[in-house]
Design a protein around this motif. Structure first.
Motif, PDB file in Angstrom:
ATOM      1  N   PRO A 104     154.727   8.837 -76.178  1.00  0.00           N
ATOM      2  CA  PRO A 104     155.289   7.842 -77.115  1.00  0.00           C
ATOM      3  C   PRO A 104     156.720   8.218 -77.543  1.00  0.00           C
ATOM      4  CG  PRO A 104     153.086   8.530 -77.799  1.00  0.00           C
ATOM      5  CD  PRO A 104     153.475   9.420 -76.680  1.00  0.00           C
ATOM      6  N   GLY A 105     157.615   7.261 -77.449  1.00  0.00           N
ATOM      7  CA  GLY A 105     158.999   7.484 -77.867  1.00  0.00           C
ATOM      8  C   GLY A 105     159.932   7.763 -76.698  1.00  0.00           C
ATOM      9  N   VAL A 106     159.373   8.100 -75.532  1.00  0.00           N
ATOM     10  CA  VAL A 106     160.213   8.376 -74.353  1.00  0.00           C
ATOM     11  C   VAL A 106     160.369   7.079 -73.570  1.00  0.00           C
ATOM     12  CG1 VAL A 106     160.409   9.692 -72.205  1.00  0.00           C
ATOM     13  CG2 VAL A 106     159.411  10.772 -74.233  1.00  0.00           C
ATOM     14  N   THR A 107     161.625   6.706 -73.312  1.00  0.00           N
ATOM     15  CA  THR A 107     161.841   5.451 -72.585  1.00  0.00           C
ATOM     16  C   THR A 107     162.245   5.688 -71.130  1.00  0.00           C
ATOM     17  OG1 THR A 107     164.117   5.398 -73.379  1.00  0.00           O
ATOM     18  CG2 THR A 107     162.488   4.148 -74.649  1.00  0.00           C
ATOM     19  N   ILE A 128     165.636  13.515 -71.499  1.00  0.00           N
ATOM     20  CA  ILE A 128     164.910  12.248 -71.638  1.00  0.00           C
ATOM     21  C   ILE A 128     165.658  11.288 -72.558  1.00  0.00           C
ATOM     22  CG2 ILE A 128     162.558  13.092 -71.169  1.00  0.00           C
ATOM     23  CD1 ILE A 128     162.247  13.445 -74.200  1.00  0.00           C
ATOM     24  N   GLU A 129     165.475  10.011 -72.267  1.00  0.00           N
ATOM     25  CA  GLU A 129     166.018   8.988 -73.168  1.00  0.00           C
ATOM     26  C   GLU A 129     164.939   8.647 -74.189  1.00  0.00           C
ATOM     27  OE1 GLU A 129     167.536   5.575 -71.117  1.00  0.00           O
ATOM     28  OE2 GLU A 129     168.941   6.794 -69.950  1.00  0.00           O
ATOM     29  N   ILE A 130     165.369   8.600 -75.446  1.00  0.00           N
ATOM     30  CA  ILE A 130     164.435   8.368 -76.550  1.00  0.00           C
ATOM     31  C   ILE A 130     164.633   6.948 -77.087  1.00  0.00           C
ATOM     32  CG2 ILE A 130     163.881   9.154 -78.912  1.00  0.00           C
ATOM     33  CD1 ILE A 130     163.133  11.314 -77.135  1.00  0.00           C
ATOM     34  N   ASP A 131     163.553   6.389 -77.533  1.00  0.00           N
ATOM     35  CA  ASP A 131     163.596   5.068 -78.170  1.00  0.00           C
ATOM     36  C   ASP A 131     164.683   5.062 -79.256  1.00  0.00           C
ATOM     37  OD1 ASP A 131     163.153   2.789 -79.603  1.00  0.00           O
ATOM     38  OD2 ASP A 131     160.970   2.996 -79.671  1.00  0.00           O
ATOM     39  N   LYS A 132     165.632   4.137 -79.158  1.00  0.00           N
ATOM     40  CA  LYS A 132     166.791   4.164 -80.066  1.00  0.00           C
ATOM     41  C   LYS A 132     166.427   3.862 -81.513  1.00  0.00           C
ATOM     42  CE  LYS A 132     168.023  -0.552 -78.938  1.00  0.00           C
ATOM     43  NZ  LYS A 132     168.937  -1.454 -78.313  1.00  0.00           N
ATOM     44  N   ASN A 133     165.237   3.315 -81.745  1.00  0.00           N
ATOM     45  CA  ASN A 133     164.821   2.997 -83.121  1.00  0.00           C
ATOM     46  C   ASN A 133     164.255   4.197 -83.873  1.00  0.00           C
ATOM     47  OD1 ASN A 133     165.480   0.243 -82.823  1.00  0.00           O
ATOM     48  ND2 ASN A 133     163.588  -0.050 -81.648  1.00  0.00           N
ATOM     49  N   ILE A 139     162.593  12.047 -83.661  1.00  0.00           N
ATOM     50  CA  ILE A 139     163.042  12.621 -82.374  1.00  0.00           C
ATOM     51  C   ILE A 139     162.618  14.096 -82.292  1.00  0.00           C
ATOM     52  CG2 ILE A 139     165.081  13.247 -80.996  1.00  0.00           C
ATOM     53  CD1 ILE A 139     166.397  10.687 -82.097  1.00  0.00           C
ATOM     54  N   THR A 140     162.766  14.794 -83.423  1.00  0.00           N
ATOM     55  CA  THR A 140     162.343  16.203 -83.458  1.00  0.00           C
ATOM     56  C   THR A 140     160.843  16.297 -83.166  1.00  0.00           C
ATOM     57  OG1 THR A 140     164.002  16.589 -85.140  1.00  0.00           O
ATOM     58  CG2 THR A 140     162.363  18.309 -84.846  1.00  0.00           C
ATOM     59  N   ASP A 161     161.963  23.036 -72.093  1.00  0.00           N
ATOM     60  CA  ASP A 161     163.213  22.703 -72.780  1.00  0.00           C
ATOM     61  C   ASP A 161     163.439  21.193 -72.626  1.00  0.00           C
ATOM     62  OD1 ASP A 161     164.211  25.290 -73.694  1.00  0.00           O
ATOM     63  OD2 ASP A 161     164.283  25.795 -71.578  1.00  0.00           O
ATOM     64  N   VAL A 162     163.503  20.525 -73.763  1.00  0.00           N
ATOM     65  CA  VAL A 162     163.670  19.066 -73.748  1.00  0.00           C
ATOM     66  C   VAL A 162     165.012  18.715 -74.370  1.00  0.00           C
ATOM     67  CG1 VAL A 162     162.689  16.858 -74.502  1.00  0.00           C
ATOM     68  CG2 VAL A 162     161.167  18.786 -74.007  1.00  0.00           C
ATOM     69  N   VAL A 163     165.796  17.961 -73.644  1.00  0.00           N
ATOM     70  CA  VAL A 163     167.086  17.498 -74.170  1.00  0.00           C
ATOM     71  C   VAL A 163     166.986  15.991 -74.409  1.00  0.00           C
ATOM     72  CG1 VAL A 163     169.579  17.338 -73.739  1.00  0.00           C
ATOM     73  CG2 VAL A 163     168.259  19.258 -72.796  1.00  0.00           C
ATOM     74  N   PRO A 164     166.932  15.568 -75.679  1.00  0.00           N
ATOM     75  CA  PRO A 164     166.835  14.117 -75.939  1.00  0.00           C
ATOM     76  C   PRO A 164     168.221  13.481 -75.971  1.00  0.00           C
ATOM     77  CG  PRO A 164     166.576  15.355 -77.979  1.00  0.00           C
ATOM     78  CD  PRO A 164     166.893  16.362 -76.918  1.00  0.00           C
ATOM     79  N   VAL A 165     168.321  12.326 -75.366  1.00  0.00           N
ATOM     80  CA  VAL A 165     169.602  11.581 -75.433  1.00  0.00           C
ATOM     81  C   VAL A 165     169.273  10.131 -75.744  1.00  0.00           C
ATOM     82  CG1 VAL A 165     170.954  13.028 -73.854  1.00  0.00           C
ATOM     83  CG2 VAL A 165     169.568  11.180 -72.934  1.00  0.00           C
ATOM     84  N   SER A 166     170.252   9.458 -76.348  1.00  0.00           N
ATOM     85  CA  SER A 166     170.051   8.028 -76.561  1.00  0.00           C
ATOM     86  C   SER A 166     170.457   7.316 -75.279  1.00  0.00           C
ATOM     87  CB  SER A 166     170.907   7.555 -77.737  1.00  0.00           C
ATOM     88  OG  SER A 166     172.262   7.659 -77.382  1.00  0.00           O
TER      89      SER A 166
END
Lengths: 169, 124
Positions: A104-107, A128-133, A139-140, A161-166
Motif C-alpha cells: 500500500p502506498g507504492v505506485t 520506489i514512487e510513492i502515492d503523492k497524497n 512515507i516513513t 534500502d528503500v529510496v522513496p521518490v515522488s
C-alpha cells in the motif's frame, strides 16, 4: 545440499550450480571430481598393466588435470560473479517486485536491485514512487513497513534500502 | 544492527569438516599408493586429493571469517569474504592439483616407460 535441493525443488546438480553457498558448492564439486578422477586413474592403471606401457596412465593423468582445470575455472567464475554482486534468480526478483508493487502506498518501481552479499544473504535496494497524497509521516511508515515485511517474508533478506521518490521527483 | 543471526549455516561448516577429515585420509592413502606403484595416474590423483585438502582449509577459513556480524566499518557484513576464500580454494585446486597432474602426465607421455604386466594390489 540434498535437503536444500529438495526445499528448492531442484536436483542436487542444479542446486550445486545455483547455491549461494561457496563451501557447499566447493565440497560437492571436489567430491564429484574425486570420484571421476578415481575411475579415470583406475582405468589408466588397469590398461597400463594389461599392455605393459605407462602411456594409458599418462593419458589418465592429463585427463584428470583437464577435468580439474574445467571445474576449477567454473568455481573461480562463480565466486567471481558473487564477489561482484550476483543478482538473485529472475523468478525471485519478480516475486520481490510484485511484493513491492502490492505494498500500500507504492505506485511504481523505478529501480530494483536484489543481489547477494554473502551465502544466503540478499540485499534489496529499491527506488520506489510513492502515492503523492501521502504525508511525510506516512512515507516513513511505508519505507519502514517495506523493510520489516520483506525481512519477515524471507530469512535470506539481509538488508533492505528503500529510496522513496515522488512521481516527479 | 546486531539483530541478525550469524549467517553461515552450520550445515556448511559440518560438511567442510567432514570433507576435510575424509580428504586427509584419502590423500594419505593415495600418496602411499603413488609412492609404491610410481604410477603417474595415481600421483595425479594423490596431488588432486592433497589440493582438495588444502581447499577445505580455505573453505573453513571462509566459514569462520564470513560468519562475523556486520559492523560500522562493514555495513554489508562479511558474507562476501566467503567468496574470496572460496576463489582462492578454486585457484589452489587449479595450481596445485591440475598443474602437477598435467606435468606428471606430459612427462610420462614424452618419456613413456615399460611396466611389468603384473597387477599391484596397492593401486586398486
Amino acid at each position: 545440499m540434498t535437503v536444500q535441493a529438495r526445499l528448492s525443488n531442484l536436483s542436487v546438480l542444479e542446486e550445486s550450480a545455483t547455491t549461494s553457498d561457496p563451501s557447499l558448492r566447493g565440497v560437492f564439486n571436489e567430491d564429484a571430481l574425486s570420484i571421476v578422477g578415481d575411475v579415470v586413474a583406475l582405468l589408466g592403471l588397469a590398461i597400463s598393466q594389461l599392455i605393459g606401457s605407462s602411456v594409458p596412465q599418462a593419458i589418465a593423468a592429463v585427463l584428470i588435470a583437464l577435468v580439474l582445470i574445467r571445474i576449477s575455472l567454473r568455481l573461480v567464475k562463480r565466486n567471481h560473479d558473487f564477489l561482484l554482486g550476483q543478482p538473485i534468480p529472475a523468478p525471485d526478483q519478480a516475486r520481490v517486485r510484485t511484493f513491492l508493487l502490492d505494498y500500500p502506498g507504492v505506485t511504481a518501481i523505478r529501480e530494483l536491485l536484489v543481489t547477494f552479499v554473502g551465502p544466503g544473504q540478499v540485499w534489496v535496494l529499491t527506488c520506489i514512487e510513492i502515492d503523492k497524497n501521502l504525508s511525510s509521516h506516512d512515507i516513513t511508515d511505508v519505507v519502514c513497513g517495506i523493510d520489516l515485511s520483506l525481512r519477515h517474508e524471507s530469512k535470506f533478506i539481509y538488508r533492505v534500502d528503500v529510496v522513496p521518490v515522488s512521481k516527479y521527483g | 544492527m546486531k539483530d541478525l543471526a550469524p549467517t553461515m549455516p552450520s550445515e556448511s561448516t559440518r560438511t567442510v569438516w567432514v570433507a576435510l577429515l575424509a580428504g586427509v585420509g584419502v590423500a594419505l592413502a593415495k600418496v602411499g599408493a603413488a609412492v609404491v606403484t610410481t604410477s603417474p595416474a595415481m600421483a595425479a590423483e594423490a596431488s588432486h586429493s592433497l589440493a582438495d585438502t588444502a581447499n577445505d582449509l580455505f573453505l573453513l577459513i571462509a566459514q569462520h571469517r564470513s560468519a562475523r556480524h556486520r559492523d560500522e566499518q562493514h555495513p554489508f557484513g562479511y558474507g562476501r569474504e566467503a567468496y574470496f576464500w572460496a576463489l582462492l580454494a578454486a585457484l589452489g585446486a587449479f595450481i596445485l592439483g591440475a598443474a602437477f597432474s598435467l606435468r606428471e602426465g606430459i612427462t610420462d607421455l614424452i618419456h613413456p616407460t615399460q611396466r611389468p604386466r603384473s597387477l599391484s594390489p596397492t593401486s586398486y
